[in-house]
Design an enzyme around this catalytic site. Structure first.
Site, PDB file in Angstrom:
ATOM      1  N   HIS A  27     -17.416  -3.674  -2.278  1.00  0.00           N
ATOM      2  CA  HIS A  27     -15.997  -4.018  -2.251  1.00  0.00           C
ATOM      3  C   HIS A  27     -15.725  -5.226  -1.357  1.00  0.00           C
ATOM      4  O   HIS A  27     -15.897  -5.173  -0.141  1.00  0.00           O
ATOM      5  CB  HIS A  27     -15.161  -2.822  -1.794  1.00  0.00           C
ATOM      6  CG  HIS A  27     -13.683  -3.100  -1.808  1.00  0.00           C
ATOM      7  ND1 HIS A  27     -12.978  -3.250  -2.980  1.00  0.00           N
ATOM      8  CD2 HIS A  27     -12.797  -3.290  -0.826  1.00  0.00           C
ATOM      9  CE1 HIS A  27     -11.713  -3.512  -2.705  1.00  0.00           C
ATOM     10  NE2 HIS A  27     -11.571  -3.545  -1.398  1.00  0.00           N
TER      11      HIS A  27
ATOM     12  N   TYR B  23       0.859  -1.190   0.000  1.00  0.00           N
ATOM     13  CA  TYR B  23       0.000   0.000   0.000  1.00  0.00           C
ATOM     14  C   TYR B  23       0.888   1.231   0.000  1.00  0.00           C
ATOM     15  O   TYR B  23       1.890   1.279   0.717  1.00  0.00           O
ATOM     16  CB  TYR B  23      -0.835   0.034   1.273  1.00  0.00           C
ATOM     17  CG  TYR B  23      -2.112  -0.770   1.229  1.00  0.00           C
ATOM     18  CD1 TYR B  23      -3.315  -0.146   0.922  1.00  0.00           C
ATOM     19  CD2 TYR B  23      -2.124  -2.118   1.520  1.00  0.00           C
ATOM     20  CE1 TYR B  23      -4.494  -0.865   0.907  1.00  0.00           C
ATOM     21  CE2 TYR B  23      -3.300  -2.848   1.503  1.00  0.00           C
ATOM     22  CZ  TYR B  23      -4.490  -2.211   1.197  1.00  0.00           C
ATOM     23  OH  TYR B  23      -5.656  -2.908   1.178  1.00  0.00           O
TER      24      TYR B  23
END
Ligand SMILES: *[C@@H]1O[C@H](CO)[C@@H](O)[C@H](O)[C@H]1NC(C)=O
Ligand SMILES: *[C@@H]1O[C@H](CO)[C@@H](O)[C@H](O)[C@H]1NC(C)=O
Ligand SMILES: *[C@@H]1O[C@H](CO)[C@@H](O)[C@H](O)[C@H]1NC(C)=O
Ligand SMILES: *[C@@H]1O[C@H](CO)[C@@H](O)[C@H](O)[C@H]1NC(C)=O
Ligand SMILES: *[C@@H]1O[C@H](CO)[C@@H](O)[C@H](O)[C@H]1NC(C)=O
Ligand SMILES: *[C@@H]1O[C@H](CO)[C@@H](O)[C@H](O)[C@H]1NC(C)=O
Ligand SMILES: *[C@@H]1O[C@H](CO)[C@@H](O)[C@H](O)[C@H]1NC(C)=O
Length: 561
Positions: free
Chosen positions: A385, A204
């Site tokens: 999601h 990330y």
């Protein structure tokens, strides 16, 4: 047999009248792994009478098969086949596969051919059908992603090879609104610059960037991903979170969920894109406010990379582009994150075909958070999601303990096709209503438990709900009481959540234990949590409202065999 005779239409097609809509406003290009050309699919549907017309424009072919399925296997795929035989006579039939190629004719013929034609370069097939035909061999057309495959051939014998096959996930019932852009639209980009992507499966990158600086109120009316050709396929999601006025801004790029928790500030997700997604236009009656003293000045950009080939030295300059204008729309809109608080409390036992987890939003907590009454919220749009085990998500809407509707669903969720979808009708959420996100997972291919968490290999269960008027709240979600579940499984009493998870990790699962776990997950009390832009939280303990499962098939009587 008589059907076959009828269906072998000698060269001429019957005039079928004007079945179904004549407009085909929706379209997508369907590509092939092995070819540069593509199939153009255009379609239109009528929600009242529940009918659809699909047109395929393929590279020149003598036979065309359109397959609609709920997974990419041929186990249960609905086909419609048309073409020209060696005598130039046309043929057309409704068919299916059950694990084997080629498709075989259905007993019940439910497609109607509206057009079949070709020139030197292209062939065209246009078909009509009802969404629900009551033939189990036919794919129901509903609120779900459908795996489309198109197989073309030079002869009547269709060959299943990569260079004759085109595939794409399609959501047929997408709701389009034709948006007129004003002349004075401005553009702003939030992006990384040559960020070196880690050579790990999951990484990330986060940093903080300014909002556009404008001296008066503007509305953001559209956003789209800024793609970097070098990292397409590796960028898994891009999220733009707006920051509160108490954020410690960092100028470097850091690991969003690493040791420096300053990179995990700002949890109010506002613009989101994930694999397979596209650009998004806000509904014409609202925009996201920027430029007033109440509006955020900074955002956190979060890019999630899935570098499964562990490529080294990849540089990424992806991000998000927003379009904004001083021409204000009637309402300010915003996004609320609902579902399961991302934390390893969510678990899915291995070898589950359809294990369900739940996240709860108690909207009365929104008023607790703001300390004032909140008007009804109008929901226009949603984005679901989940990660790799997610097979279906539903955002369920409850009032006074009763299920009253849906704020979005996809029972055939495709991780690589995360599309922001408008609801066919706006839905009113009253304060006091509950929003339950249900995520159904399949872990047939996994050995150990799957837990909630940020990695692609962990799970998430999030429903982004787009609504107006905007309120300064980021998320409304929950965690279940894991001790309730360990107790139901007869495990030792744990002192902490992490110990309880360790106990669950040691379970030797069998069908009986999975059943007990599933029941406990549905009964366990939840800690419902609402968080604002500044990271302040309020919470309360609450049970889930009663959950019922949707019927698997729409027709009571069906014509299977
Ligand atoms: C298709 O069927 C085969 C054989 O029954 C099975 O092993 C496979 O898992 C199925 N695939 C899917 C996606 O259901
Ligand atoms: C079949 O039809 C096509 C297009 O109409 C034509 O070009 C071709 O010559 C025909 N072939 C035969 C065998 O009649
Ligand atoms: C052939 O058909 C395709 C698809 O309708 C069309 O785009 C193309 O212009 C046609 N070609 C000719 C030569 O008419
Ligand atoms: C920051 O925002 C909060 C809530 O929106 C507000 O109460 C507070 O006064 C703001 N602080 C500053 C320094 O603007
Ligand atoms: C819930 O039910 C109570 C009692 O029946 C009623 O007074 C209240 O208005 C209902 N709330 C909503 C939001 O409909
Ligand atoms: C599809 O979803 C919408 C909105 O969630 C709902 O109103 C509608 O009934 C659903 N349609 C079908 C066919 O399930
Ligand atoms: C829930 O609220 C209580 C009391 O305000 C607080 O002590 C606790 O930390 C909160 N829990 C979470 C997970 O936010």
């Amino acid at each position: 047999m008589w059907r076959d005779v009828l269906l072998l239409l000698a060269g001429v097609l019957p005039v079928l009248g004007s079945r179904g809509p004549l407009d085909l406003p929706n379209s997508r290009e369907i590509t092939s792994k092995e070819r540069d050309d593509f199939v153009l699919m255009e379609w239109g549907y009528d929600r009242e009478v529940q009918e659809i017309v699909i047109e395929l424009q393929t590279p020149i072919a003598s036979s065309i098969a359109l397959g609609l399925g709920s997974d990419v296997s041929l186990n249960k795929t609905d086909f419609v086949v048309a073409g020209w035989n060696k005598h130039n006579e046309t043929y057309f039939y409704d068919a299916h596969t059950e694990g084997e190629w080629p498709p075989v004719k259905d007993k019940s013929q439910d497609y109607v051919l509206l057009d079949l034609s070709r020139n030197d370069t292209h062939s065209i097939m246009r078909v009509w059908r009802k969404w629900f035909t009551c033939d189990r061999r036919d794919q129901e057309i509903e609120n779900d992603t459908i795996r489309v495959m198109v197989v073309i051939g030079d002869t009547e014998e269709l060959e299943l090879s990569d260079d004759h096959t085109f595939r794409k996930s399609i959501f047929f019932l997408e709701v389009l609104e034709h948006i007129m852009y004003p002349d004075n639209v401005l553009i702003h980009e939030f992006k990384l610059t040559d960020h070196i992507v880690a050579d790990q499966d999951t990484s990330y990158a986060c940093t903080f960037l300014p909002m556009p600086r404008v001296s008066k109120k503007h509305h953001i009316i559209k956003y789209e991903p800024v793609e970097d050709p070098d990292t397409i396929g590796i960028v898994h999601h891009i999220l733009i979170y707006v920051c509160g006025n108490n954020t410690i801004l960092m100028s470097d790029v850091g690991d969003c969920y690493g040791s420096d928790s300053r990179y995990a500030q700002c949890m109010s997700a506002t613009f989101g894109w994930a694999v397979g997604g596209e650009s998004f236009d806000y509904p014409s009656n609202c925009g996201v406010s920027v430029g007033t003293p109440d509006d955020p000045l900074y955002v956190r950009i979060e890019i999630h990379y899935s570098n499964f080939e562990n490529k080294e030295g990849l540089k990424d300059s992806s991000g998000m582009r927003i379009y904004y204008t001083p021409d204000l729309r009637p309402h300010d809109c915003s996004t609320l994150m609902t579902g399961i608080f991302t934390f390893p409390i969510e678990f899915i036992p291995p070898g589950s075909t359809a294990f369900r987890n739940y996240g709860l939003c108690n909207t009365n907590l929104l008023e607790t958070m703001l300390g004032r009454p909140i008007p009804d919220l109008t929901v226009t749009t949603f984005l679901l999601h989940g990660h790799l085990t997610a097979r279906g998500l539903r955002i369920m809407h409850y009032r006074n303990g009763t299920l009253i509707g849906s704020l979005g669903e996809d029972k055939k969720y495709d991780f690589s096709f995360q599309q922001v979808r408008n609801l066919p009708r706006e839905v009113t959420v009253k304060m006091g209503d509950q929003i339950v996100v249900e995520c159904t997972s399949s872990t047939m291919d996994r050995e150990g438990n799957t837990y909630g968490g940020p990695s692609t290999l962990n799970e998430m269960c999030i429903g982004f709900v787009f609504y107006y008027p905007a309120i300064p709240v980021a998320s409304c979600w929950s965690l279940m009481d894991i001790h309730y579940v360990t107790n139901a499984l007869g495990l030792d009493k744990a002192d902490s959540i992490m110990d309880a998870i360790l106990n669950i990790d040691a379970v030797e699962w069998d069908d009986e234990k999975k059943k007990i776990a599933q029941k406990a997950v549905m009964e366990a009390p939840h800690l419902a949590v609402v968080e604002n832009r500044e990271g302040r939280r309020v919470n309360e303990t609450s049970p889930l409202p009663p959950i019922s499962l949707p019927p698997p098939f729409h027709c009571e009587d069906d014509t299977l065999d």
